[in-house]
Design a protein around this motif. Structure first.
Motif, PDB file in Angstrom:
ATOM      1  N   ALA A 138      -2.189  -4.740  -2.992  1.00  0.00           N
ATOM      2  CA  ALA A 138      -1.837  -3.632  -2.104  1.00  0.00           C
ATOM      3  C   ALA A 138      -2.826  -2.482  -2.250  1.00  0.00           C
ATOM      4  CB  ALA A 138      -0.420  -3.152  -2.414  1.00  0.00           C
ATOM      5  N   ASN A 139      -3.194  -2.191  -3.490  1.00  0.00           N
ATOM      6  CA  ASN A 139      -4.144  -1.104  -3.759  1.00  0.00           C
ATOM      7  C   ASN A 139      -5.494  -1.377  -3.097  1.00  0.00           C
ATOM      8  OD1 ASN A 139      -4.808   1.377  -5.544  1.00  0.00           O
ATOM      9  ND2 ASN A 139      -6.420  -0.054  -6.073  1.00  0.00           N
ATOM     10  N   GLU A 140      -5.934  -2.628  -3.160  1.00  0.00           N
ATOM     11  CA  GLU A 140      -7.224  -2.995  -2.571  1.00  0.00           C
ATOM     12  C   GLU A 140      -7.211  -2.800  -1.052  1.00  0.00           C
ATOM     13  OE1 GLU A 140     -10.306  -6.819  -2.358  1.00  0.00           O
ATOM     14  OE2 GLU A 140      -8.357  -7.006  -3.362  1.00  0.00           O
ATOM     15  N   ILE A 141      -6.117  -3.209  -0.414  1.00  0.00           N
ATOM     16  CA  ILE A 141      -6.040  -3.082   1.045  1.00  0.00           C
ATOM     17  C   ILE A 141      -5.989  -1.619   1.465  1.00  0.00           C
ATOM     18  CG2 ILE A 141      -4.604  -3.538   3.076  1.00  0.00           C
ATOM     19  CD1 ILE A 141      -3.827  -6.182   1.767  1.00  0.00           C
TER      20      ILE A 141
ATOM     21  N   PHE B  88      -0.475   8.461   9.865  1.00  0.00           N
ATOM     22  CA  PHE B  88      -0.927   7.147   9.408  1.00  0.00           C
ATOM     23  C   PHE B  88      -1.677   7.266   8.088  1.00  0.00           C
ATOM     24  CE2 PHE B  88      -4.210   3.862   9.093  1.00  0.00           C
ATOM     25  CZ  PHE B  88      -3.424   2.723   9.157  1.00  0.00           C
ATOM     26  N   TYR B  89      -2.689   8.143   8.032  1.00  0.00           N
ATOM     27  CA  TYR B  89      -3.479   8.256   6.809  1.00  0.00           C
ATOM     28  C   TYR B  89      -2.690   8.930   5.688  1.00  0.00           C
ATOM     29  CZ  TYR B  89      -7.577   6.328   8.990  1.00  0.00           C
ATOM     30  OH  TYR B  89      -8.456   5.457   9.599  1.00  0.00           O
ATOM     31  N   GLY B  90      -1.741   9.779   6.059  1.00  0.00           N
ATOM     32  CA  GLY B  90      -0.850  10.336   5.040  1.00  0.00           C
ATOM     33  C   GLY B  90      -0.043   9.236   4.377  1.00  0.00           C
ATOM     34  N   SER B  91       0.400   8.253   5.180  1.00  0.00           N
ATOM     35  CA  SER B  91       1.184   7.140   4.624  1.00  0.00           C
ATOM     36  C   SER B  91       0.323   6.246   3.738  1.00  0.00           C
ATOM     37  CB  SER B  91       1.804   6.313   5.758  1.00  0.00           C
ATOM     38  OG  SER B  91       0.807   5.617   6.490  1.00  0.00           O
ATOM     39  N   ILE B  92      -0.978   6.166   4.017  1.00  0.00           N
ATOM     40  CA  ILE B  92      -1.877   5.367   3.168  1.00  0.00           C
ATOM     41  C   ILE B  92      -1.984   5.996   1.785  1.00  0.00           C
ATOM     42  CG2 ILE B  92      -4.210   4.472   2.865  1.00  0.00           C
ATOM     43  CD1 ILE B  92      -2.591   3.187   5.147  1.00  0.00           C
ATOM     44  N   TYR B  93      -2.207   7.306   1.747  1.00  0.00           N
ATOM     45  CA  TYR B  93      -2.271   8.004   0.455  1.00  0.00           C
ATOM     46  C   TYR B  93      -0.923   7.948  -0.268  1.00  0.00           C
ATOM     47  CZ  TYR B  93      -6.944   9.894   1.250  1.00  0.00           C
ATOM     48  OH  TYR B  93      -8.300  10.025   1.434  1.00  0.00           O
ATOM     49  N   LEU B  94       0.157   8.008   0.501  1.00  0.00           N
ATOM     50  CA  LEU B  94       1.488   7.902  -0.106  1.00  0.00           C
ATOM     51  C   LEU B  94       1.652   6.539  -0.774  1.00  0.00           C
ATOM     52  CD1 LEU B  94       4.287   9.318  -0.398  1.00  0.00           C
ATOM     53  CD2 LEU B  94       4.970   8.147   1.698  1.00  0.00           C
ATOM     54  N   GLY B  95       1.203   5.494  -0.093  1.00  0.00           N
ATOM     55  CA  GLY B  95       1.275   4.146  -0.669  1.00  0.00           C
ATOM     56  C   GLY B  95       0.443   4.015  -1.925  1.00  0.00           C
TER      57      GLY B  95
ATOM     58  N   LYS C  13      -2.019  -2.187   6.937  1.00  0.00           N
ATOM     59  CA  LYS C  13      -1.024  -1.341   6.268  1.00  0.00           C
ATOM     60  C   LYS C  13       0.275  -2.113   6.033  1.00  0.00           C
ATOM     61  CE  LYS C  13       1.586   2.974   6.961  1.00  0.00           C
ATOM     62  NZ  LYS C  13       2.911   2.423   7.331  1.00  0.00           N
ATOM     63  N   VAL C  14       0.720  -2.873   7.035  1.00  0.00           N
ATOM     64  CA  VAL C  14       1.924  -3.689   6.884  1.00  0.00           C
ATOM     65  C   VAL C  14       1.728  -4.707   5.766  1.00  0.00           C
ATOM     66  CG1 VAL C  14       3.383  -5.426   7.995  1.00  0.00           C
ATOM     67  CG2 VAL C  14       2.685  -3.394   9.269  1.00  0.00           C
ATOM     68  N   ARG C  15       0.545  -5.305   5.740  1.00  0.00           N
ATOM     69  CA  ARG C  15       0.232  -6.293   4.690  1.00  0.00           C
ATOM     70  C   ARG C  15       0.284  -5.650   3.304  1.00  0.00           C
ATOM     71  NH1 ARG C  15      -2.381 -11.251   4.444  1.00  0.00           N
ATOM     72  NH2 ARG C  15      -3.725 -11.607   2.648  1.00  0.00           N
ATOM     73  N   ALA C  16      -0.284  -4.456   3.179  1.00  0.00           N
ATOM     74  CA  ALA C  16      -0.270  -3.753   1.892  1.00  0.00           C
ATOM     75  C   ALA C  16       1.150  -3.416   1.468  1.00  0.00           C
ATOM     76  CB  ALA C  16      -1.109  -2.480   1.982  1.00  0.00           C
ATOM     77  N   GLU C  17       1.975  -2.985   2.407  1.00  0.00           N
ATOM     78  CA  GLU C  17       3.358  -2.630   2.088  1.00  0.00           C
ATOM     79  C   GLU C  17       4.134  -3.846   1.605  1.00  0.00           C
ATOM     80  OE1 GLU C  17       4.531  -0.938   5.780  1.00  0.00           O
ATOM     81  OE2 GLU C  17       3.828   1.086   5.282  1.00  0.00           O
ATOM     82  N   LEU C  18       3.908  -4.995   2.242  1.00  0.00           N
ATOM     83  CA  LEU C  18       4.603  -6.216   1.826  1.00  0.00           C
ATOM     84  C   LEU C  18       4.140  -6.672   0.446  1.00  0.00           C
ATOM     85  CD1 LEU C  18       4.584  -8.144   5.225  1.00  0.00           C
ATOM     86  CD2 LEU C  18       6.589  -7.277   4.023  1.00  0.00           C
ATOM     87  N   LEU C  19       2.843  -6.517   0.173  1.00  0.00           N
ATOM     88  CA  LEU C  19       2.343  -6.846  -1.159  1.00  0.00           C
ATOM     89  C   LEU C  19       2.987  -5.943  -2.205  1.00  0.00           C
ATOM     90  CD1 LEU C  19      -1.461  -7.449  -0.497  1.00  0.00           C
ATOM     91  CD2 LEU C  19       0.131  -9.089  -1.491  1.00  0.00           C
ATOM     92  N   TYR C  20       3.078  -4.665  -1.888  1.00  0.00           N
ATOM     93  CA  TYR C  20       3.695  -3.707  -2.819  1.00  0.00           C
ATOM     94  C   TYR C  20       5.153  -4.082  -3.085  1.00  0.00           C
ATOM     95  CZ  TYR C  20       5.732   0.625  -4.577  1.00  0.00           C
ATOM     96  OH  TYR C  20       6.430   1.544  -5.329  1.00  0.00           O
ATOM     97  N   GLN C  21       5.879  -4.391  -2.032  1.00  0.00           N
ATOM     98  CA  GLN C  21       7.286  -4.760  -2.187  1.00  0.00           C
ATOM     99  C   GLN C  21       7.445  -6.027  -3.009  1.00  0.00           C
ATOM    100  OE1 GLN C  21       8.802  -4.977   1.835  1.00  0.00           O
ATOM    101  NE2 GLN C  21       8.247  -2.847   2.254  1.00  0.00           N
ATOM    102  N   GLY C  22       6.443  -6.907  -2.941  1.00  0.00           N
ATOM    103  CA  GLY C  22       6.484  -8.134  -3.721  1.00  0.00           C
ATOM    104  C   GLY C  22       5.942  -7.975  -5.127  1.00  0.00           C
ATOM    105  N   GLY C  23       5.593  -6.729  -5.506  1.00  0.00           N
ATOM    106  CA  GLY C  23       5.108  -6.472  -6.854  1.00  0.00           C
ATOM    107  C   GLY C  23       3.632  -6.754  -7.053  1.00  0.00           C
ATOM    108  N   LYS C  24       2.901  -7.058  -5.967  1.00  0.00           N
ATOM    109  CA  LYS C  24       1.459  -7.334  -6.062  1.00  0.00           C
ATOM    110  C   LYS C  24       0.695  -6.021  -5.889  1.00  0.00           C
ATOM    111  CE  LYS C  24       2.379 -11.682  -6.409  1.00  0.00           C
ATOM    112  NZ  LYS C  24       2.212 -12.374  -7.690  1.00  0.00           N
ATOM    113  N   LEU C  25       0.679  -5.232  -6.946  1.00  0.00           N
ATOM    114  CA  LEU C  25       0.132  -3.875  -6.853  1.00  0.00           C
ATOM    115  C   LEU C  25      -1.375  -3.867  -6.644  1.00  0.00           C
ATOM    116  CD1 LEU C  25       2.180  -2.061  -9.643  1.00  0.00           C
ATOM    117  CD2 LEU C  25       2.797  -2.553  -7.280  1.00  0.00           C
ATOM    118  N   ALA C  26      -2.083  -4.750  -7.320  1.00  0.00           N
ATOM    119  CA  ALA C  26      -3.543  -4.769  -7.195  1.00  0.00           C
ATOM    120  C   ALA C  26      -3.963  -5.119  -5.777  1.00  0.00           C
ATOM    121  CB  ALA C  26      -4.156  -5.742  -8.199  1.00  0.00           C
TER     122      ALA C  26
END
Length: 291
Positions: free
Chosen positions: A131-134, A157-164, A116-129
């Motif tokens: 983050a979406n995959e993770i 936790f799972y609510g935050s995944i769907y939010l992401g 989840k932390v990895r996905a959030e960092l990817l999202y913040q860096g603009g790597k949407l695909a």
């Protein structure tokens, strides 16, 4: 990091880190990358390709041998990071202690939490695909839709995944799909953030500027179905978006785009179409970077 250091020579051929689209040319750059992206990097970062590059590309056979030996002993991720960063001699002892604290935090997290932390960092860096995959990989481990369990830790936790996931879809203009993710997030963990995100996604999927507040309230209620959100929060979201739209119209970028895509009958048609193609090409480049 204090004072001045004599850095090692740069390699002629870089070590390419695909996730970040980054090239590393020295052991100091490698240490800097590890230090600042420690929550992003995973154990798979340390592999034979890296040790071979350190040995031949950076011409540091000693460090390469130590790292390879540590990997063969199956030392912890923390040990591998600290080995490389310490060997670089790029950071002071107090900075190394802070890095160790961060590594201890990572060590206390479960695999899914680290993902989840990895996905959030990817999202913040603009790597949407990426983050979406993770995010989807986290959900795929369940093998079925995530349901509310009554456990706050699980549901949050799972609510935050769907939010992401919903945030990614909003960035890609998939407002209807984003709303579905935000609904799941709100059902699992009904906090203000997911509630507002859901309302905003629903509004962005409709012509909220051309409707009265009462009409919008009715449409949103119909979209929510049995789901109940505070009317005050919905009203505030409507006001916020309308205010944001007004602010956008006052920006120079909006003024420029309006001139480019609006044909006034006076300009040469070739110039008009060229301007539109230029804007579209810029949007395509931005989209590709996100993918």
């Amino acid at each position: 990091m204090q004072g001045i250091r004599l850095c090692s020579p740069q390699a002629k051929i870089p070590y390419h880190i695909e996730d970040m689209e980054l090239n590393i040319y020295s052991v100091e750059e490698l240490a800097y990358y590890l230090y600042h992206t420690v929550f992003f990097v995973d154990t798979g970062f340390f592999n034979e390709r890296l040790t071979e590059y350190i040995r031949t590309g950076l011409e540091l056979p000693g460090l390469a041998a130590k790292l390879k030996h540590s990997m063969e002993l199956k030392n912890s991720f923390s040990d591998l990071v600290m080995l490389v960063v310490r060997e670089s001699q790029y950071y002071e002892e107090d900075e190394l202690k802070q890095l160790q604290k961060n590594l201890d935090i990572i060590g206390s997290k479960s695999l899914k939490e680290r993902m989840k932390v990895r996905a959030e960092l990817l999202y913040q860096g603009g790597k949407l695909a990426g983050a979406n995959e993770i995010y989807n990989n986290i959900l795929s481990e369940k093998g079925q839709p995530v349901l509310m369990t009554g456990s706050q830790e699980h549901d949050e936790f799972y609510g935050s995944i769907y939010l992401g996931l919903g945030k990614i879809k909003v960035r890609m203009f998939y407002f209807a799909e984003a709303a579905e993710d935000f609904k799941k997030a709100y059902i699992l963990y009904p906090d203000r953030e997911s509630g507002r995100a859901l309302i905003h996604a629903l509004l962005l999927g409709m012509d909220y500027q051309g409707e009265t507040k009462e009409e919008l309230l009715g449409k949103i209620a119909a979209e929510l179905g049995t789901l109940t959100l505070e009317e005050e929060m919905i009203t505030q979201c409507i006001d916020d978006l309308k205010e944001s739209a007004i602010k956008c119209e006052l920006t120079k970028e909006y003024e420029y785009l309006e001139k480019v895509i609006t044909y006034d009958g006076c300009r040469n048609l070739d110039d008009f179409y060229e301007g539109i193609h230029q804007v579209v090409d810029e949007w395509k480049q931005e989209y590709r970077k996100q993918i």
